[in-house]
Design a protein around this motif. Structure first.
Motif, mmCIF file in Angstrom:
data_model
loop_
_atom_site.group_PDB
_atom_site.id
_atom_site.type_symbol
_atom_site.label_atom_id
_atom_site.label_comp_id
_atom_site.label_asym_id
_atom_site.label_seq_id
_atom_site.Cartn_x
_atom_site.Cartn_y
_atom_site.Cartn_z
ATOM 1 N N ALA A 226 0.821 -1.214 0.000
ATOM 2 C CA ALA A 226 0.000 0.000 0.000
ATOM 3 C C ALA A 226 0.851 1.257 0.000
ATOM 4 O O ALA A 226 0.523 2.247 -0.671
ATOM 5 C CB ALA A 226 -0.942 -0.012 1.200
ATOM 6 N N THR A 227 1.962 1.241 0.736
ATOM 7 C CA THR A 227 2.803 2.441 0.802
ATOM 8 C C THR A 227 3.463 2.755 -0.531
ATOM 9 O O THR A 227 3.922 3.880 -0.744
ATOM 10 C CB THR A 227 3.894 2.275 1.877
ATOM 11 N N ARG A 228 3.518 1.775 -1.432
ATOM 12 C CA ARG A 228 4.134 1.997 -2.744
ATOM 13 C C ARG A 228 3.101 2.265 -3.831
ATOM 14 O O ARG A 228 3.427 2.253 -5.021
ATOM 15 C CB ARG A 228 4.996 0.788 -3.114
ATOM 16 N N LEU A 229 1.841 2.497 -3.400
ATOM 17 C CA LEU A 229 0.764 2.755 -4.366
ATOM 18 C C LEU A 229 0.244 4.189 -4.277
ATOM 19 O O LEU A 229 -0.832 4.486 -4.789
ATOM 20 C CB LEU A 229 -0.389 1.772 -4.123
ATOM 21 N N THR A 230 1.007 5.086 -3.673
ATOM 22 C CA THR A 230 0.560 6.477 -3.557
ATOM 23 C C THR A 230 0.341 7.106 -4.925
ATOM 24 O O THR A 230 -0.676 7.766 -5.175
ATOM 25 C CB THR A 230 1.588 7.303 -2.759
ATOM 26 N N GLY A 231 1.268 6.907 -5.833
ATOM 27 C CA GLY A 231 1.119 7.476 -7.176
ATOM 28 C C GLY A 231 -0.081 6.894 -7.897
ATOM 29 O O GLY A 231 -0.798 7.614 -8.610
ATOM 30 N N PHE A 232 -0.328 5.589 -7.720
ATOM 31 C CA PHE A 232 -1.494 4.965 -8.334
ATOM 32 C C PHE A 232 -2.782 5.584 -7.806
ATOM 33 O O PHE A 232 -3.698 5.910 -8.583
ATOM 34 C CB PHE A 232 -1.488 3.463 -8.058
ATOM 35 N N THR A 233 -2.878 5.777 -6.496
ATOM 36 C CA THR A 233 -4.093 6.342 -5.898
ATOM 37 C C THR A 233 -4.352 7.752 -6.407
ATOM 38 O O THR A 233 -5.487 8.116 -6.731
ATOM 39 C CB THR A 233 -3.965 6.342 -4.359
ATOM 40 N N GLN A 234 -3.318 8.553 -6.494
ATOM 41 C CA GLN A 234 -3.482 9.920 -6.991
ATOM 42 C C GLN A 234 -3.933 9.930 -8.449
ATOM 43 O O GLN A 234 -4.831 10.699 -8.825
ATOM 44 C CB GLN A 234 -2.169 10.679 -6.829
ATOM 45 N N ARG A 235 -3.324 9.084 -9.277
ATOM 46 C CA ARG A 235 -3.701 9.027 -10.686
ATOM 47 C C ARG A 235 -5.138 8.521 -10.843
ATOM 48 O O ARG A 235 -5.906 9.043 -11.667
ATOM 49 C CB ARG A 235 -2.739 8.119 -11.446
ATOM 50 N N LEU A 236 -5.524 7.523 -10.054
ATOM 51 C CA LEU A 236 -6.875 6.968 -10.148
ATOM 52 C C LEU A 236 -7.917 8.028 -9.828
ATOM 53 O O LEU A 236 -8.953 8.124 -10.505
ATOM 54 C CB LEU A 236 -7.017 5.767 -9.209
#
Length: 470
Positions: free
Chosen positions: A204-214
């Motif tokens: 989860a900590t490595r998905l910050t960019g994914f969450t922002q883009r989504l």
């Protein structure tokens, strides 16, 4: 002792009127209680888990489409087919002639028939040793080679087995202990429960960019689905919110159900003219602050409610009529789409809406407001059918808007399954980590990508990102 003055005729008549009103109220209450006893998941918004031991036989809201079950004519098949480059080839030669019995040793073959077997290779962990050599300089300094990124310990598990572990935990709701057992059975591995449990947070900590883009992608989508449900986290009720499309799923955990949580998510607040929010009619979604976007209400909810009233009392024929009109409208839209059209014939749409208004008025006529005040559930339903006609029928005006909110309900169902298996989460932090990874898994799968590869990329710091919105 005297019996006292006898009541007058007018007093007796007034008493009869009062008692008649009380009887009418009691009858209405009994009817409402009987109706509630008859509610289940097929005729109300109650979840299937509430049906209990008296669970009725499954009954779909769909009606017969006139097609036979199974593969439809012209639909592509899904049979296993041979590959051009097999991983291994095993030759089999005949020993003797099937005709005369002559030995065929040394006879050149004239052709072959290929039969391919698809199976798993032997499963075991492959161990890669990284040797960090040291070199001695003439100056007396010994320099050791740097380790590759992610190789941090003398012995450790790699990103592929870590990705499989996260896939089991989040993609298939497998508890930690059972995940450890699966890894042991398949690979002979024996990772600790602590290592397994910590992987979800690590991912989860490595998905910050994914969450922002989504979030950016959802804010620009033409149609976005919304829903919310309660979750048990740290021993108390919290709220899971979902904003999703057929290509993206965003989960958010919050202490609040209404506008505060919706604003934190920041998707509905960003929708504007030409975009549509699909939901179940929860009042917070309909706040004037979100009026810049169009709204569409879930008609699967409406069908369950209308069917419930129609089944409860034959006098509620108006409810059956409204349900029938919704199904007819959906059928008309499906036919128009199949014919390549992007809108209904105006005369067809006008007729549907005219009959809808007539059925709504019949509902009001059959259910006058009670003299005691208040509207009650049935009048509230009729009010919704009248006041939100445009939102209910938006699917017939704009074909890109779906008939129901099943997209959001399907995405929420996956989290409810996790709660049924695990009973909830111990901390809000852990719950949000799980939801972040579940958002990633769901979105990756919706985009037709290989989930294990995407999880491995995420764990190695190269998470897949949805395409940048134009």
């Amino acid at each position: 002792m005297s019996a006292g003055p006898r009541p007058s005729y007018d007093e007796l008549a007034a008493l009869v009127v009062v008692q008649a009103e009380q009887i009418a109220v009691l009858r209405a209450r009994v009817a409402e209680l009987e109706r509630r006893l008859g509610l289940d998941s097929h005729n109300s918004s109650k979840p299937p888990s509430s049906d209990g031991l008296g669970k009725p036989a499954p009954r779909s809201q769909r009606r017969a489409a006139g097609r036979r079950a199974g593969k439809q004519p012209g639909a592509p098949g899904a049979a296993l087919t041979q590959v051009d480059e097999p991983d291994a080839v095993v030759d089999h030669r005949p020993v003797a002639c099937a005709g005369c019995g002559e030995v065929l040793a040394g006879v050149a073959p004239v052709g072959f028939e290929a039969r391919q077997v698809f199976d798993l290779p032997p499963m075991r962990l492959a161990v890669t040793e990284h040797r960090l050599w040291r070199c001695a300089c003439a100056c007396g300094t010994h320099t050791t080679a740097a380790a590759p990124v992610g190789v941090d310990a003398p012995a450790q598990y790699g990103p592929s087995i870590a990705a499989l572990t996260v896939y089991l935990l989040v993609g298939h709701h497998t508890p930690v202990d059972r995940t450890a057992q699966i890894l042991a059975d398949l690979f002979g591995a024996a990772p600790s429960a602590g290592w397994i449990a910590g992987l979800t947070g690590r991912a989860a900590t490595r998905l910050t960019g994914f969450t922002q883009r989504l979030r950016q992608v959802l804010r620009t989508a033409a149609v976005v689905h919304f829903d919310e449900t309660g979750l048990r986290v740290a021993g108390r009720l919290r709220w899971l919110h979902v904003a999703c499309t057929p290509l993206g799923t965003f989960y958010h955990l919050d202490d609040k159900r209404g506008r505060d949580a919706i604003d934190v998510i920041g998707v509905l607040t960003a929708l504007g003219a030409g975009q549509t929010a699909v939901h179940d009619g929860f009042k917070s979604y309909l706040h004037p602050a979100y009026d810049t976007a169009g709204h569409a209400l879930c008609n699967a909810h409406h069908l369950r409610e209308l069917d419930g009233w129609a089944e409860h009392d034959p006098a509620h024929t108006w409810a059956g009529t409204l349900a029938g009109l919704l199904r007819e409208g959906k059928h008309q839209v499906n036919q128009a789409v199949a014919a390549g059209r992007d809108r209904l014939d105006q005369t067809v749409l006008t007729d549907l809406l005219h009959r809808w208004d007539q059925a709504v008025q019949a509902g009001y006529a059959a259910n006058p407001p009670p003299t005691s005040g208040g509207r009650g559930k049935i009048l509230a339903l009729i009010d919704r059918m009248h006041g939100f006609r445009r939102e209910i029928w938006r699917f017939a005006h704009t074909f890109t808007v779906p008939f129901d909110n099943n997209q959001a309900e399907r995405d929420i169902r996956m989290v409810k399954i996790q709660q049924k298996i695990s009973g909830g989460w111990r901390t809000p932090h852990g719950a949000q980590h799980w939801l972040t990874v579940r958002s990633y898994v769901s979105t990756v799968r919706k985009n037709g990508l290989h989930v294990l590869t995407a999880l491995r990329d995420a764990l190695t710091g190269n998470a897949w990102l949805p395409p940048q919105p134009e």
